[in-house]
Scaffold this active site. Structure first.
Site, PDB file in Angstrom:
ATOM      1  N   TYR A  49      69.845  38.682   5.758  1.00 52.11           N
ATOM      2  CA  TYR A  49      70.110  37.597   6.572  1.00 52.11           C
ATOM      3  C   TYR A  49      70.358  37.385   7.992  1.00 52.11           C
ATOM      4  O   TYR A  49      70.493  36.466   8.825  1.00 52.11           O
ATOM      5  CB  TYR A  49      71.570  37.051   5.818  1.00 52.11           C
ATOM      6  CG  TYR A  49      71.773  36.953   4.275  1.00 52.11           C
ATOM      7  CD1 TYR A  49      70.690  36.673   3.583  1.00 52.11           C
ATOM      8  CD2 TYR A  49      73.022  36.738   3.857  1.00 52.11           C
ATOM      9  CE1 TYR A  49      70.847  37.031   2.101  1.00 52.11           C
ATOM     10  CE2 TYR A  49      73.122  36.703   2.374  1.00 52.11           C
ATOM     11  CZ  TYR A  49      72.008  36.650   1.602  1.00 52.11           C
ATOM     12  OH  TYR A  49      72.192  36.589   0.123  1.00 52.11           O
TER      13      TYR A  49
HETATM   14  N1  LIG Z   1      71.652  37.751  -4.132  1.00 53.68           N
HETATM   15  C1  LIG Z   1      70.783  36.694  -3.980  1.00 53.68           C
HETATM   16  O1  LIG Z   1      69.438  36.821  -4.278  1.00 53.68           O
HETATM   17  C2  LIG Z   1      71.179  35.517  -3.318  1.00 53.68           C
HETATM   18  C3  LIG Z   1      70.221  34.452  -2.983  1.00 53.68           C
HETATM   19  C4  LIG Z   1      70.579  33.195  -2.510  1.00 53.68           C
HETATM   20  C5  LIG Z   1      71.727  33.256  -2.030  1.00 53.68           C
HETATM   21  N2  LIG Z   1      72.694  34.093  -2.003  1.00 53.68           N
HETATM   22  C6  LIG Z   1      74.129  34.106  -1.460  1.00 53.68           C
HETATM   23  O2  LIG Z   1      74.645  32.780  -1.962  1.00 53.68           O
HETATM   24  C7  LIG Z   1      75.010  31.734  -0.902  1.00 53.68           C
HETATM   25  C8  LIG Z   1      75.303  30.636  -1.408  1.00 53.68           C
HETATM   26  O3  LIG Z   1      73.764  30.285  -1.598  1.00 53.68           O
HETATM   27  P1  LIG Z   1      73.064  29.003  -0.841  1.00 53.68           P
HETATM   28  O4  LIG Z   1      73.633  29.114   0.705  1.00 53.68           O
HETATM   29  O5  LIG Z   1      71.640  29.237  -0.584  1.00 53.68           O
HETATM   30  O6  LIG Z   1      73.279  27.738  -1.396  1.00 53.68           O
HETATM   31  P2  LIG Z   1      74.811  26.699  -1.692  1.00 53.68           P
HETATM   32  O7  LIG Z   1      75.770  27.395  -1.439  1.00 53.68           O
HETATM   33  O8  LIG Z   1      74.335  26.410  -3.113  1.00 53.68           O
HETATM   34  O9  LIG Z   1      74.399  25.390  -0.818  1.00 53.68           O
HETATM   35  C9  LIG Z   1      74.587  25.342   0.471  1.00 53.68           C
HETATM   36  C10 LIG Z   1      74.020  23.927   0.759  1.00 53.68           C
HETATM   37  O10 LIG Z   1      74.855  23.138   0.314  1.00 53.68           O
HETATM   38  C11 LIG Z   1      75.522  22.164   1.468  1.00 53.68           C
HETATM   39  N3  LIG Z   1      76.831  22.072   1.217  1.00 53.68           N
HETATM   40  C12 LIG Z   1      77.998  23.012   1.053  1.00 53.68           C
HETATM   41  N4  LIG Z   1      79.066  22.361   0.853  1.00 53.68           N
HETATM   42  C13 LIG Z   1      78.896  21.144   0.740  1.00 53.68           C
HETATM   43  C14 LIG Z   1      79.734  19.848   0.574  1.00 53.68           C
HETATM   44  N5  LIG Z   1      81.132  20.117   0.361  1.00 53.68           N
HETATM   45  N6  LIG Z   1      79.263  18.794   0.477  1.00 53.68           N
HETATM   46  C15 LIG Z   1      77.877  18.673   0.815  1.00 53.68           C
HETATM   47  N7  LIG Z   1      77.148  19.750   1.163  1.00 53.68           N
HETATM   48  C16 LIG Z   1      77.465  20.790   1.003  1.00 53.68           C
HETATM   49  C17 LIG Z   1      75.370  23.074   2.745  1.00 53.68           C
HETATM   50  O11 LIG Z   1      74.976  22.221   3.889  1.00 53.68           O
HETATM   51  P3  LIG Z   1      76.269  22.026   5.077  1.00 53.68           P
HETATM   52  O12 LIG Z   1      76.000  23.397   5.957  1.00 53.68           O
HETATM   53  O13 LIG Z   1      75.829  20.919   5.837  1.00 53.68           O
HETATM   54  O14 LIG Z   1      77.321  21.924   4.444  1.00 53.68           O
HETATM   55  C18 LIG Z   1      73.941  23.631   2.413  1.00 53.68           C
HETATM   56  O15 LIG Z   1      72.961  22.953   2.727  1.00 53.68           O
HETATM   57  C19 LIG Z   1      74.109  32.250   0.148  1.00 53.68           C
HETATM   58  O16 LIG Z   1      74.850  31.761   1.413  1.00 53.68           O
HETATM   59  C20 LIG Z   1      74.263  33.965   0.112  1.00 53.68           C
HETATM   60  O17 LIG Z   1      75.318  34.480   0.499  1.00 53.68           O
HETATM   61  C21 LIG Z   1      72.442  35.146  -2.666  1.00 53.68           C
END
Ligand SMILES: NC(=O)c1ccc[n+]([C@@H]2O[C@H](COP(=O)([O-])OP(=O)(O)OC[C@H]3O[C@@H](n4cnc5c(N)ncnc54)[C@H](OP(=O)(O)O)[C@@H]3O)[C@@H](O)[C@H]2O)c1
Length: 281
Positions: A49
């Site tokens: 990241y």
């Molecule tokens: N191990 C792996 O292979 C792997 C892969 C992918 C991700 N990850 C981890 O998992 C975490 C989460 O996944 P992700 O970040 O891809 O997706 P996520 O948390 O499912 O979704 C993030 C998105 O949702 C929006 N969001 C968050 N809260 C919200 C709310 N209350 N209302 C409306 N929209 C909202 C955010 O926009 P805003 O910023 O505008 O709120 C952002 O665009 C990552 O950050 C990472 O740490 C791990």
């Protein structure tokens, strides 16, 4: 904040902040500081990241004692080689400005060399660089069996894509049998409007006078998932942590169960697909 007891008797918060995509160092630092202020005590990071320095800066600035914060990072495939894995863990610790990780995850079983990396992760536990080790993206029983049969230290967590459209029922049963906790990445489906504007979820949110995202996150907690929603919006960060006193009743849970499509949103990047040693399943 709810916590769960891992199979090594270490307590882990069930809700934390994800940091993938927080590419701007100032924004990442502010997000981590704001999240800690709101009560978050779990931070999910990874060298991939490119923001561990910013997270480290925030950790050095907060008044919250180090032992109250649960910090996760990962060993990524380019560090799987025996000679690189320990170095990569030490570099992560330096960037995060800490002496020990609470949880270190192996990024993927699809790249050759993951077993070497796991052995080095076990060594990192012996060296007290890491308290717990686990994996990401182990989706199949045979992958988990292979891991458990060669591991000297049991994996505590499997971090996988999971949300109401991809609920992981089969995997969950396997993980329960092995006493491994499911941690959900993409807990909000990466913010896709299909999910966060879904009409069934909207009806449930209206019934409980809350938002769809809060319903989704509450669902995760009620089924026992550890979650790491990512946001750079202070209002979302706050709402995602303070989910409210409501509980989803059996009828709500049944409706959410009906949303499962059993397939992922995440698409493996083309560059990785081209790697000849990627096992496609
Ligand atoms: N191990 C792996 O292979 C792997 C892969 C992918 C991700 N990850 C981890 O998992 C975490 C989460 O996944 P992700 O970040 O891809 O997706 P996520 O948390 O499912 O979704 C993030 C998105 O949702 C929006 N969001 C968050 N809260 C919200 C709310 N209350 N209302 C409306 N929209 C909202 C955010 O926009 P805003 O910023 O505008 O709120 C952002 O665009 C990552 O950050 C990472 O740490 C791990």
């Amino acid at each position: 904040m709810d916590t769960i007891l891992l199979n090594n008797n270490i307590e882990m918060p069930m809700l934390g902040i994800g940091t993938k995509g927080l590419n701007d160092p100032d924004i990442c630092e502010q997000v981590v500081l704001y999240s800690l202020k709101e009560g978050y005590r779990l931070i999910d990071s990874a060298p991939l990241y490119h923001n561990e320095n910013a997270i480290g800066l925030a950790l050095s600035e907060t008044d919250i004692p180090r032992e109250d914060i649960f910090i996760t990072s990962k060993v990524i495939p380019t560090s799987y080689h025996k000679s690189l894995a320990l170095k990569s863990i030490e570099k992560t610790l330096n960037r995060l400005r800490i002496d020990q990780l609470d949880l270190l995850l192996l990024q993927s079983p699809l790249i050759e060399g993951w077993k070497n990396a796991w052995k080095m992760m076990e060594k990192a536990v012996d060296m007290h660089l890491v308290r717990s080790i686990g994996v990401c993206n182990f989706y199949f029983d045979d992958q988990i069996d292979e891991l458990c049969s060669m591991a000297n230290i049991a994996p505590v967590v499997d971090q996988v894509e999971c949300h109401p459209f991809f609920q992981q029922h089969r995997l969950r049963k396997k993980l329960i049998m092995e006493n491994i906790r499911l941690e959900a990445w993409y807990p909000l489906g990466h913010g896709t409007s299909f999910l966060i504007n879904n009409t069934i979820l909207m009806d449930i949110a209206t019934k409980h006078h809350t938002t769809i995202c809060q319903v989704i996150l509450k669902w995760h907690i009620q089924v026992g998932n550890i979650i790491i929603p990512r946001s750079s919006n202070p209002y979302h960060i706050q709402r995602n942590f303070h989910l409210g006193n409501f509980s989803l009743d059996p009828e709500d849970m049944k409706k959410i169960a009906s949303l499962d499509m059993g397939c992922n949103f995440y698409r493996v990047p083309k560059a990785i697909q081209k790697l000849q040693y990627l096992v496609v399943r």
